[in-house]
Design a protein around this motif. Structure first.
Motif, short mmCIF file in Angstrom:
data_model
loop_
_atom_site.label_atom_id
_atom_site.label_comp_id
_atom_site.label_asym_id
_atom_site.label_seq_id
_atom_site.Cartn_x
_atom_site.Cartn_y
_atom_site.Cartn_z
N LEU A 260 0.83 -1.21 0.00
CA LEU A 260 0.00 0.00 0.00
C LEU A 260 0.86 1.26 0.00
O LEU A 260 0.55 2.23 -0.69
CB LEU A 260 -0.95 -0.01 1.20
CG LEU A 260 -2.01 -1.11 1.19
CD1 LEU A 260 -2.83 -1.07 2.47
CD2 LEU A 260 -2.91 -0.99 -0.02
N ILE A 261 1.95 1.25 0.76
CA ILE A 261 2.86 2.39 0.77
C ILE A 261 3.49 2.57 -0.60
O ILE A 261 3.60 3.69 -1.11
CB ILE A 261 3.92 2.22 1.88
CG1 ILE A 261 3.26 2.40 3.26
CG2 ILE A 261 5.07 3.21 1.70
CD1 ILE A 261 4.17 2.06 4.42
N GLN A 262 3.89 1.47 -1.23
CA GLN A 262 4.49 1.54 -2.56
C GLN A 262 3.49 2.10 -3.58
O GLN A 262 3.84 2.93 -4.42
CB GLN A 262 4.99 0.17 -3.00
CG GLN A 262 5.59 0.14 -4.38
CD GLN A 262 6.77 1.09 -4.53
OE1 GLN A 262 7.54 1.29 -3.61
NE2 GLN A 262 6.90 1.69 -5.71
N ARG A 263 2.24 1.66 -3.51
CA ARG A 263 1.21 2.16 -4.43
C ARG A 263 0.97 3.65 -4.20
O ARG A 263 0.84 4.43 -5.14
CB ARG A 263 -0.09 1.37 -4.26
CG ARG A 263 -1.10 1.74 -5.31
CD ARG A 263 -2.34 0.89 -5.32
NE ARG A 263 -2.33 -0.21 -4.40
CZ ARG A 263 -3.41 -0.78 -3.91
NH1 ARG A 263 -4.59 -0.36 -4.26
NH2 ARG A 263 -3.33 -1.79 -3.07
N MET A 264 0.95 4.07 -2.92
CA MET A 264 0.75 5.48 -2.59
C MET A 264 1.90 6.32 -3.16
O MET A 264 1.68 7.38 -3.73
CB MET A 264 0.67 5.65 -1.08
CG MET A 264 0.49 7.08 -0.63
SD MET A 264 0.56 7.24 1.16
CE MET A 264 2.29 6.84 1.47
N SER B 144 1.57 9.22 -5.98
CA SER B 144 2.06 10.55 -5.63
C SER B 144 3.04 11.05 -6.69
O SER B 144 3.02 12.22 -7.08
CB SER B 144 2.73 10.49 -4.26
OG SER B 144 3.22 11.74 -3.90
N LEU B 145 3.89 10.17 -7.18
CA LEU B 145 4.84 10.53 -8.23
C LEU B 145 4.12 10.91 -9.52
O LEU B 145 4.48 11.89 -10.18
CB LEU B 145 5.81 9.37 -8.48
CG LEU B 145 6.88 9.62 -9.53
CD1 LEU B 145 7.80 10.75 -9.11
CD2 LEU B 145 7.68 8.35 -9.76
N VAL B 146 3.08 10.17 -9.88
CA VAL B 146 2.29 10.48 -11.07
C VAL B 146 1.68 11.87 -10.95
O VAL B 146 1.73 12.68 -11.88
CB VAL B 146 1.19 9.42 -11.31
CG1 VAL B 146 0.17 9.88 -12.33
CG2 VAL B 146 1.81 8.10 -11.72
N CYS B 147 1.12 12.19 -9.78
CA CYS B 147 0.51 13.51 -9.56
C CYS B 147 1.56 14.61 -9.63
O CYS B 147 1.32 15.68 -10.21
CB CYS B 147 -0.22 13.54 -8.22
SG CYS B 147 -1.71 12.55 -8.19
N GLU C 287 1.71 17.65 -12.35
CA GLU C 287 1.75 19.05 -11.89
C GLU C 287 2.87 19.81 -12.59
O GLU C 287 2.71 20.98 -12.95
CB GLU C 287 1.94 19.10 -10.38
CG GLU C 287 1.86 20.50 -9.81
CD GLU C 287 1.93 20.52 -8.30
OE1 GLU C 287 1.80 21.61 -7.74
OE2 GLU C 287 2.12 19.46 -7.68
N LYS C 288 4.00 19.17 -12.83
CA LYS C 288 5.11 19.81 -13.54
C LYS C 288 4.74 20.13 -14.99
O LYS C 288 5.21 21.12 -15.55
CB LYS C 288 6.34 18.90 -13.53
CG LYS C 288 7.03 18.80 -12.20
CD LYS C 288 8.20 17.84 -12.29
CE LYS C 288 8.80 17.55 -10.94
NZ LYS C 288 9.87 16.53 -11.02
N GLN C 289 3.90 19.30 -15.59
CA GLN C 289 3.54 19.48 -16.99
C GLN C 289 2.39 20.47 -17.19
O GLN C 289 2.13 20.90 -18.30
CB GLN C 289 3.15 18.14 -17.60
CG GLN C 289 4.29 17.16 -17.68
CD GLN C 289 3.85 15.80 -18.20
OE1 GLN C 289 2.77 15.67 -18.75
NE2 GLN C 289 4.69 14.79 -18.00
N SER C 290 1.68 20.83 -16.11
CA SER C 290 0.52 21.70 -16.21
C SER C 290 0.83 23.06 -15.60
O SER C 290 1.56 23.16 -14.62
CB SER C 290 -0.68 21.08 -15.48
OG SER C 290 -0.96 19.81 -15.99
#
Length: 186
Positions: free
Chosen positions: A26-30, A34-37, A41-44
């Motif tokens: 669950l921590i790895q999925r979180m 978080s990295l995807v978000c 954010e960097k691209q927008s």
């Protein structure tokens, strides 16, 4: 992973895979979400954090049907949507635990976050954006999660919205507010 599983592939190779349910998974999925978000954010140019909360009149409610699994000698509960009658979930919770959860809500019912409500909200929001010419037919991306309030277990959604149009950024709060008709927006 704390509980890895061994699976056999179609070509009879054995592989070790993560369980997907333990604390480490669950921590790895979180972290990966978080990295995807963060990358989005960097691209927008603009990122908005929005909370959509149900009011007491529109919160989806479930009713429990208590059953017994005779083969396993366990109690389980099927939870149905009060409005649609659809099966929402089935879980091996003791009946006392379900009743305890029900007692914590303000109306003594089981509340839940209905994903279709979020989908309809995003469709209304996108329609309002595409119907207004000043937003240049801006495409928005979003990431959302649902959770329950700590005291009354009132369900709500947290959403991150990503886009590039400065005109949309000025009007975004009003558009969100007019698109969510089931309660409060923050």
């Amino acid at each position: 992973c704390e509980h890895p599983k061994v699976i056999t592939t179609r070509d009879n190779r054995r592989m070790v895979v993560s369980c997907g349910k333990c604390r480490s998974c669950l921590i790895q999925r979180m972290r990966s979400k978080s990295l995807v978000c963060a990358e989005q954010e960097k691209q927008s140019k603009y990122t908005f954090f929005v909370t959509l909360t149900y009011d007491r009149y529109n919160v989806p409610r479930m009713y429990p049907v208590y059953l017994k699994d005779i083969a396993r000698n366990l109690q389980y509960v099927e939870l149905y949507d009060e409005e649609t009658g659809e099966l929402v979930s089935s879980c091996y919770y003791p009946h006392s635990k379900v009743k305890q959860l029900m007692s914590r809500s303000d109306d003594k019912k089981l509340h839940y976050a209905r994903y279709s409500d979020l989908q309809k909200f995003v469709k209304r929001l996108r329609r309002r954006i595409s119907n207004n010419k000043i937003y240049n037919n801006e495409k928005i991306k979003y990431y959302s999660v649902s959770e329950y309030g700590p005291r009354t277990f009132r369900p709500h959604f947290h959403c991150l919205f990503y886009f590039d149009d400065p005109n949309l950024a000025q009007d975004f709060g009003k558009l969100v507010h007019s698109s969510w008709s089931l309660g409060y927006t923050y």
